[in-house]
Write a protein that holds these residues in place. Sequence first.
Motif, PDB file in Angstrom:
ATOM      1  N   GLY A  90      14.098  -6.049   9.532  1.00 39.97           N
ATOM      2  CA  GLY A  90      14.318  -5.118   8.430  1.00 39.97           C
ATOM      3  C   GLY A  90      13.037  -4.394   8.058  1.00 39.97           C
ATOM      4  O   GLY A  90      12.482  -3.649   8.847  1.00 39.97           O
ATOM      5  N   TRP A  91      12.530  -4.654   6.846  1.00 41.57           N
ATOM      6  CA  TRP A  91      11.371  -3.948   6.291  1.00 41.57           C
ATOM      7  C   TRP A  91      10.434  -4.958   5.650  1.00 41.57           C
ATOM      8  O   TRP A  91      10.883  -5.865   4.962  1.00 41.57           O
ATOM      9  CB  TRP A  91      11.834  -2.930   5.256  1.00 41.57           C
ATOM     10  CG  TRP A  91      12.827  -1.987   5.836  1.00 41.57           C
ATOM     11  CD1 TRP A  91      14.181  -2.152   5.882  1.00 41.57           C
ATOM     12  CD2 TRP A  91      12.558  -0.784   6.519  1.00 41.57           C
ATOM     13  NE1 TRP A  91      14.753  -1.099   6.542  1.00 41.57           N
ATOM     14  CE2 TRP A  91      13.781  -0.243   6.951  1.00 41.57           C
ATOM     15  CE3 TRP A  91      11.392  -0.088   6.819  1.00 41.57           C
ATOM     16  CZ2 TRP A  91      13.876   0.947   7.651  1.00 41.57           C
ATOM     17  CZ3 TRP A  91      11.485   1.090   7.498  1.00 41.57           C
ATOM     18  CH2 TRP A  91      12.716   1.603   7.914  1.00 41.57           C
ATOM     19  N   PHE A  92       9.111  -4.788   5.833  1.00 48.48           N
ATOM     20  CA  PHE A  92       8.161  -5.737   5.261  1.00 48.48           C
ATOM     21  C   PHE A  92       6.883  -5.029   4.833  1.00 48.48           C
ATOM     22  O   PHE A  92       6.622  -3.892   5.215  1.00 48.48           O
ATOM     23  CB  PHE A  92       7.838  -6.862   6.252  1.00 48.48           C
ATOM     24  CG  PHE A  92       6.903  -6.456   7.362  1.00 48.48           C
ATOM     25  CD1 PHE A  92       5.605  -6.924   7.369  1.00 48.48           C
ATOM     26  CD2 PHE A  92       7.309  -5.617   8.384  1.00 48.48           C
ATOM     27  CE1 PHE A  92       4.725  -6.552   8.387  1.00 48.48           C
ATOM     28  CE2 PHE A  92       6.450  -5.241   9.396  1.00 48.48           C
ATOM     29  CZ  PHE A  92       5.148  -5.717   9.400  1.00 48.48           C
ATOM     30  N   ASN A  93       6.091  -5.742   4.029  1.00 49.31           N
ATOM     31  CA  ASN A  93       4.822  -5.243   3.519  1.00 49.31           C
ATOM     32  C   ASN A  93       3.739  -5.587   4.531  1.00 49.31           C
ATOM     33  O   ASN A  93       3.237  -6.698   4.554  1.00 49.31           O
ATOM     34  CB  ASN A  93       4.530  -5.883   2.160  1.00 49.31           C
ATOM     35  CG  ASN A  93       3.224  -5.421   1.562  1.00 49.31           C
ATOM     36  OD1 ASN A  93       2.461  -4.691   2.180  1.00 49.31           O
ATOM     37  ND2 ASN A  93       2.963  -5.862   0.355  1.00 49.31           N
ATOM     38  N   ARG A  94       3.387  -4.637   5.372  1.00 48.73           N
ATOM     39  CA  ARG A  94       2.396  -4.860   6.434  1.00 48.73           C
ATOM     40  C   ARG A  94       1.023  -5.190   5.868  1.00 48.73           C
ATOM     41  O   ARG A  94       0.275  -5.950   6.466  1.00 48.73           O
ATOM     42  CB  ARG A  94       2.313  -3.634   7.323  1.00 48.73           C
ATOM     43  CG  ARG A  94       1.297  -3.783   8.443  1.00 48.73           C
ATOM     44  CD  ARG A  94       1.417  -2.683   9.433  1.00 48.73           C
ATOM     45  NE  ARG A  94       2.704  -2.841  10.100  1.00 48.73           N
ATOM     46  CZ  ARG A  94       3.143  -2.065  11.053  1.00 48.73           C
ATOM     47  NH1 ARG A  94       2.410  -1.073  11.481  1.00 48.73           N
ATOM     48  NH2 ARG A  94       4.318  -2.250  11.598  1.00 48.73           N
ATOM     49  N   SER A  95       0.687  -4.655   4.714  1.00 43.77           N
ATOM     50  CA  SER A  95      -0.653  -4.877   4.165  1.00 43.77           C
ATOM     51  C   SER A  95      -0.856  -6.310   3.691  1.00 43.77           C
ATOM     52  O   SER A  95      -1.980  -6.784   3.645  1.00 43.77           O
ATOM     53  CB  SER A  95      -0.927  -3.899   3.025  1.00 43.77           C
ATOM     54  OG  SER A  95      -0.026  -4.112   1.968  1.00 43.77           O
ATOM     55  N   ALA A 110       0.842  -1.192   0.000  1.00 48.40           N
ATOM     56  CA  ALA A 110       0.000   0.000   0.000  1.00 48.40           C
ATOM     57  C   ALA A 110       0.878   1.243   0.000  1.00 48.40           C
ATOM     58  O   ALA A 110       1.833   1.339   0.771  1.00 48.40           O
ATOM     59  CB  ALA A 110      -0.898  -0.008   1.237  1.00 48.40           C
ATOM     60  N   ASN A 111       0.589   2.167  -0.901  1.00 46.61           N
ATOM     61  CA  ASN A 111       1.364   3.411  -1.062  1.00 46.61           C
ATOM     62  C   ASN A 111       2.840   3.153  -1.348  1.00 46.61           C
ATOM     63  O   ASN A 111       3.678   4.014  -1.089  1.00 46.61           O
ATOM     64  CB  ASN A 111       1.227   4.310   0.173  1.00 46.61           C
ATOM     65  CG  ASN A 111      -0.180   4.742   0.410  1.00 46.61           C
ATOM     66  OD1 ASN A 111      -0.923   5.024  -0.530  1.00 46.61           O
ATOM     67  ND2 ASN A 111      -0.593   4.768   1.658  1.00 46.61           N
ATOM     68  N   HIS A 112       3.176   1.972  -1.856  1.00 43.99           N
ATOM     69  CA  HIS A 112       4.569   1.595  -2.152  1.00 43.99           C
ATOM     70  C   HIS A 112       5.457   1.759  -0.916  1.00 43.99           C
ATOM     71  O   HIS A 112       6.603   2.180  -1.021  1.00 43.99           O
ATOM     72  CB  HIS A 112       5.140   2.425  -3.306  1.00 43.99           C
ATOM     73  CG  HIS A 112       4.369   2.301  -4.575  1.00 43.99           C
ATOM     74  ND1 HIS A 112       4.123   1.105  -5.190  1.00 43.99           N
ATOM     75  CD2 HIS A 112       3.782   3.243  -5.351  1.00 43.99           C
ATOM     76  CE1 HIS A 112       3.428   1.307  -6.291  1.00 43.99           C
ATOM     77  NE2 HIS A 112       3.203   2.594  -6.409  1.00 43.99           N
ATOM     78  N   THR A 113       4.917   1.409   0.257  1.00 43.06           N
ATOM     79  CA  THR A 113       5.622   1.630   1.516  1.00 43.06           C
ATOM     80  C   THR A 113       5.812   0.341   2.286  1.00 43.06           C
ATOM     81  O   THR A 113       4.853  -0.411   2.498  1.00 43.06           O
ATOM     82  CB  THR A 113       4.851   2.641   2.393  1.00 43.06           C
ATOM     83  OG1 THR A 113       4.744   3.876   1.670  1.00 43.06           O
ATOM     84  CG2 THR A 113       5.557   2.893   3.707  1.00 43.06           C
ATOM     85  N   LEU A 114       7.044   0.102   2.719  1.00 40.77           N
ATOM     86  CA  LEU A 114       7.367  -1.013   3.602  1.00 40.77           C
ATOM     87  C   LEU A 114       7.532  -0.466   5.016  1.00 40.77           C
ATOM     88  O   LEU A 114       8.017   0.649   5.198  1.00 40.77           O
ATOM     89  CB  LEU A 114       8.665  -1.691   3.158  1.00 40.77           C
ATOM     90  CG  LEU A 114       8.670  -2.298   1.761  1.00 40.77           C
ATOM     91  CD1 LEU A 114      10.031  -2.903   1.447  1.00 40.77           C
ATOM     92  CD2 LEU A 114       7.578  -3.350   1.626  1.00 40.77           C
ATOM     93  N   LEU A 140       9.713   2.841   4.695  1.00 47.32           N
ATOM     94  CA  LEU A 140      10.546   2.954   3.499  1.00 47.32           C
ATOM     95  C   LEU A 140       9.595   3.035   2.317  1.00 47.32           C
ATOM     96  O   LEU A 140       8.822   2.099   2.080  1.00 47.32           O
ATOM     97  CB  LEU A 140      11.463   1.737   3.372  1.00 47.32           C
ATOM     98  CG  LEU A 140      12.298   1.635   2.106  1.00 47.32           C
ATOM     99  CD1 LEU A 140      13.451   2.638   2.161  1.00 47.32           C
ATOM    100  CD2 LEU A 140      12.839   0.228   1.938  1.00 47.32           C
ATOM    101  N   THR A 141       9.619   4.137   1.588  1.00 50.08           N
ATOM    102  CA  THR A 141       8.687   4.365   0.491  1.00 50.08           C
ATOM    103  C   THR A 141       9.445   4.535  -0.819  1.00 50.08           C
ATOM    104  O   THR A 141      10.466   5.220  -0.866  1.00 50.08           O
ATOM    105  CB  THR A 141       7.851   5.635   0.755  1.00 50.08           C
ATOM    106  OG1 THR A 141       7.201   5.486   2.019  1.00 50.08           O
ATOM    107  CG2 THR A 141       6.812   5.857  -0.322  1.00 50.08           C
ATOM    108  N   LEU A 142       8.928   3.901  -1.881  1.00 50.29           N
ATOM    109  CA  LEU A 142       9.545   4.070  -3.186  1.00 50.29           C
ATOM    110  C   LEU A 142       9.385   5.501  -3.667  1.00 50.29           C
ATOM    111  O   LEU A 142       8.334   6.119  -3.483  1.00 50.29           O
ATOM    112  CB  LEU A 142       8.900   3.140  -4.217  1.00 50.29           C
ATOM    113  CG  LEU A 142       9.107   1.646  -4.053  1.00 50.29           C
ATOM    114  CD1 LEU A 142       8.443   0.906  -5.221  1.00 50.29           C
ATOM    115  CD2 LEU A 142      10.566   1.283  -3.958  1.00 50.29           C
ATOM    116  N   THR A 143      10.411   6.016  -4.301  1.00 48.65           N
ATOM    117  CA  THR A 143      10.316   7.300  -4.976  1.00 48.65           C
ATOM    118  C   THR A 143       9.647   7.065  -6.325  1.00 48.65           C
ATOM    119  O   THR A 143       9.402   5.912  -6.713  1.00 48.65           O
ATOM    120  CB  THR A 143      11.709   7.912  -5.198  1.00 48.65           C
ATOM    121  OG1 THR A 143      12.468   7.023  -6.033  1.00 48.65           O
ATOM    122  CG2 THR A 143      12.442   8.140  -3.886  1.00 48.65           C
ATOM    123  N   SER A 144       9.355   8.115  -7.056  1.00 42.49           N
ATOM    124  CA  SER A 144       8.757   7.932  -8.385  1.00 42.49           C
ATOM    125  C   SER A 144       9.697   7.159  -9.294  1.00 42.49           C
ATOM    126  O   SER A 144       9.259   6.322 -10.096  1.00 42.49           O
ATOM    127  CB  SER A 144       8.391   9.284  -8.998  1.00 42.49           C
ATOM    128  OG  SER A 144       9.532  10.093  -9.125  1.00 42.49           O
TER     129      SER A 144
END
Length: 88
Positions: A27-32, A17-21, A68-72
């Motif tokens: 580390g970092w994971f996809n909560r959704s 969701a929203n390209h955000t981990l 952590l969010t992807l940039t464009s």
Amino acid sequence: MLTPKPQEALLLAHGAANHTLNRCRGGWFNRSSNPAPQASEVVTTRTANTLVDMGLAEYDDAMLPSALTLTSHGATEAARIIGAKQAA
């Protein structure tokens, strides 16, 4: 050309969701997609730092990040990787 780990991280973030981990113990994971991630679903901090250094992602807070969010540019690169995999 990205190595396999950053590519996997981009694809995981692209599907979030929203390209955000979100930050987790490992580390970092996809909560959704999974509130209790398996080791294979976690992006290491080293890989996340690589994405940030390359300008493909950014932290919400430089000192104590929780997302952590992807940039464009990162979202575009992830879409390119997905397209290349579908074409193969």
